[in-house]
Design a protein around this motif. Structure first.
Motif, PDB file in Angstrom:
ATOM      1  N   UNK A  42     -17.843  74.576 -50.982  1.00 18.54           N
ATOM      2  CA  UNK A  42     -19.080  74.715 -51.673  1.00 18.54           C
ATOM      3  C   UNK A  42     -18.921  73.648 -52.654  1.00 18.54           C
ATOM      4  N   UNK A  43     -17.835  73.103 -53.129  1.00 20.49           N
ATOM      5  CA  UNK A  43     -17.637  71.921 -54.058  1.00 20.49           C
ATOM      6  C   UNK A  43     -18.068  70.577 -53.425  1.00 20.49           C
ATOM      7  N   UNK A  44     -17.751  70.621 -52.365  1.00 20.26           N
ATOM      8  CA  UNK A  44     -18.008  69.283 -51.446  1.00 20.26           C
ATOM      9  C   UNK A  44     -19.371  69.276 -51.132  1.00 20.26           C
ATOM     10  N   UNK A  45     -20.095  70.416 -50.674  1.00 22.40           N
ATOM     11  CA  UNK A  45     -21.392  70.603 -50.627  1.00 22.40           C
ATOM     12  C   UNK A  45     -22.194  70.087 -51.839  1.00 22.40           C
ATOM     13  N   UNK A  46     -21.803  70.821 -52.989  1.00 24.38           N
ATOM     14  CA  UNK A  46     -22.415  70.271 -54.098  1.00 24.38           C
ATOM     15  C   UNK A  46     -22.458  69.215 -54.467  1.00 24.38           C
ATOM     16  N   UNK A  47     -21.483  68.504 -54.309  1.00 26.79           N
ATOM     17  CA  UNK A  47     -21.209  66.786 -54.559  1.00 26.79           C
ATOM     18  C   UNK A  47     -22.357  66.121 -53.565  1.00 26.79           C
ATOM     19  N   UNK A  48     -22.224  66.623 -52.363  1.00 29.12           N
ATOM     20  CA  UNK A  48     -23.230  65.946 -51.438  1.00 29.12           C
ATOM     21  C   UNK A  48     -24.532  65.921 -51.886  1.00 29.12           C
ATOM     22  N   UNK A  49     -25.082  67.124 -52.464  1.00 26.22           N
ATOM     23  CA  UNK A  49     -26.203  67.458 -53.042  1.00 26.22           C
ATOM     24  C   UNK A  49     -26.548  66.474 -54.179  1.00 26.22           C
ATOM     25  N   UNK A  50     -25.617  66.567 -55.088  1.00 21.89           N
ATOM     26  CA  UNK A  50     -25.685  65.586 -56.203  1.00 21.89           C
ATOM     27  C   UNK A  50     -25.651  64.167 -55.674  1.00 21.89           C
ATOM     28  N   UNK A  51     -25.013  63.810 -54.801  1.00 19.46           N
ATOM     29  CA  UNK A  51     -25.078  62.366 -54.231  1.00 19.46           C
ATOM     30  C   UNK A  51     -26.487  62.093 -53.763  1.00 19.46           C
ATOM     31  N   UNK A  75     -20.311  67.664 -67.494  1.00 22.44           N
ATOM     32  CA  UNK A  75     -21.197  67.597 -66.147  1.00 22.44           C
ATOM     33  C   UNK A  75     -20.603  68.597 -65.004  1.00 22.44           C
ATOM     34  N   UNK A  76     -21.367  68.964 -64.368  1.00 24.47           N
ATOM     35  CA  UNK A  76     -21.165  69.937 -62.935  1.00 24.47           C
ATOM     36  C   UNK A  76     -20.410  68.898 -61.909  1.00 24.47           C
ATOM     37  N   UNK A  77     -20.769  67.743 -61.744  1.00 22.55           N
ATOM     38  CA  UNK A  77     -19.949  66.848 -60.955  1.00 22.55           C
ATOM     39  C   UNK A  77     -18.538  66.605 -61.087  1.00 22.55           C
ATOM     40  N   UNK A  78     -18.411  66.367 -62.699  1.00 22.45           N
ATOM     41  CA  UNK A  78     -17.088  66.237 -62.971  1.00 22.45           C
ATOM     42  C   UNK A  78     -16.170  67.384 -62.729  1.00 22.45           C
ATOM     43  N   UNK A  79     -16.608  68.822 -62.966  1.00 24.82           N
ATOM     44  CA  UNK A  79     -16.186  69.896 -62.735  1.00 24.82           C
ATOM     45  C   UNK A  79     -15.561  70.121 -61.171  1.00 24.82           C
ATOM     46  N   UNK A  80     -16.638  69.948 -60.337  1.00 32.19           N
ATOM     47  CA  UNK A  80     -16.337  69.700 -58.927  1.00 32.19           C
ATOM     48  C   UNK A  80     -15.318  68.621 -58.601  1.00 32.19           C
ATOM     49  N   UNK A  81     -15.460  67.776 -58.924  1.00 26.40           N
ATOM     50  CA  UNK A  81     -14.245  66.618 -58.715  1.00 26.40           C
ATOM     51  C   UNK A  81     -12.886  67.279 -59.246  1.00 26.40           C
ATOM     52  N   UNK A  82     -12.779  67.694 -60.289  1.00 24.51           N
ATOM     53  CA  UNK A  82     -11.513  68.258 -60.873  1.00 24.51           C
ATOM     54  C   UNK A  82     -11.061  69.368 -59.812  1.00 24.51           C
ATOM     55  N   UNK A  83     -11.874  70.162 -59.333  1.00 31.06           N
ATOM     56  CA  UNK A  83     -11.697  71.190 -58.373  1.00 31.06           C
ATOM     57  C   UNK A  83     -10.982  70.669 -57.187  1.00 31.06           C
ATOM     58  N   UNK A  84     -11.650  69.708 -56.628  1.00 34.34           N
ATOM     59  CA  UNK A  84     -11.133  68.919 -55.586  1.00 34.34           C
ATOM     60  C   UNK A  84      -9.958  68.406 -55.670  1.00 34.34           C
ATOM     61  N   UNK A  85      -9.799  67.659 -56.811  1.00 39.13           N
ATOM     62  CA  UNK A  85      -8.464  66.594 -57.056  1.00 39.13           C
ATOM     63  C   UNK A  85      -7.218  67.739 -57.230  1.00 39.13           C
ATOM     64  N   UNK A  86      -7.650  68.714 -57.666  1.00 41.28           N
ATOM     65  CA  UNK A  86      -6.534  69.826 -58.074  1.00 41.28           C
ATOM     66  C   UNK A  86      -5.975  70.555 -56.572  1.00 41.28           C
ATOM     67  N   UNK A  87      -6.761  70.305 -55.675  1.00 41.41           N
ATOM     68  CA  UNK A  87      -6.013  71.050 -54.346  1.00 41.41           C
ATOM     69  C   UNK A  87      -4.907  70.064 -53.776  1.00 41.41           C
ATOM     70  N   UNK A  88      -3.944  70.755 -53.331  1.00 43.70           N
ATOM     71  CA  UNK A  88      -2.968  70.022 -52.637  1.00 43.70           C
ATOM     72  C   UNK A  88      -3.409  69.230 -51.425  1.00 43.70           C
ATOM     73  N   UNK A  89      -2.732  68.201 -50.757  1.00 44.90           N
ATOM     74  CA  UNK A  89      -3.259  67.603 -49.700  1.00 44.90           C
ATOM     75  C   UNK A  89      -2.930  68.308 -48.412  1.00 44.90           C
ATOM     76  N   UNK A  90      -2.035  69.473 -48.687  1.00 47.50           N
ATOM     77  CA  UNK A  90      -1.746  70.140 -47.384  1.00 47.50           C
ATOM     78  C   UNK A  90      -2.587  71.676 -47.187  1.00 47.50           C
ATOM     79  N   UNK A  91      -3.291  71.776 -48.409  1.00 46.50           N
ATOM     80  CA  UNK A  91      -4.226  73.154 -48.294  1.00 46.50           C
ATOM     81  C   UNK A  91      -5.240  73.160 -47.535  1.00 46.50           C
ATOM     82  N   UNK A  92      -5.369  74.217 -46.951  1.00 43.68           N
ATOM     83  CA  UNK A  92      -6.721  74.354 -46.239  1.00 43.68           C
ATOM     84  C   UNK A  92      -8.052  74.131 -46.629  1.00 43.68           C
TER      85      UNK A  92
END
Length: 111
Positions: free
Chosen positions: A25-34, A1-18
């Motif tokens: 785009x991933x957050x906006x896509x998740x928002x649209x999916x929601x 699923x597209x939503x799962x790939x987006x969640x993986x992209x978001x979870x792979x980022x470090x907490x201190x990253x900008x």
């Protein structure tokens, strides 16, 4: 699923990253999916994604916080969680007042 790939992209980022353009785009896509989940009556799934989007936007102070708050408040309202919906609307109003000022049309729209 597209939503799962987006969640993986978001979870792979470090907490201190900008908040990069890709993450926005991933957050906006998740928002649209929601929103689609909510339209289909899957409010629990919609709420879970919307909370994740809101958290991501708040973490970095992104202006889409307003949209995320509004979407989550709407979903809570549709679920009958009226106190939570009101709390989120008040948070949205405070955010808009701080960001845009008391007299701005977007601030007044929230009221």
């Amino acid at each position: 699923h597209h939503a799962i790939r987006l969640l993986l992209l978001l979870s792979s980022s470090s907490p201190s990253s900008s908040l990069t353009l890709g993450r926005v785009r991933a957050l906006r896509a998740l928002g649209e999916r929601s929103i689609q989940f909510a339209r289909d009556g899957h409010y629990d799934r919609a709420e879970a994604l919307q909370r994740r989007v809101l958290n991501g936007m708040q973490k970095h102070g992104h202006p889409d916080i307003a949209t995320a708050l509004n979407n989550l408040a709407d979903t809570c309202y549709l679920q009958g969680a009226l106190e939570e919906a009101e709390r989120l609307q008040r948070e949205l109003w405070s955010f808009q007042r701080e960001r845009l000022g008391d007299g701005h049309p977007q601030t007044l729209k929230v009221m």
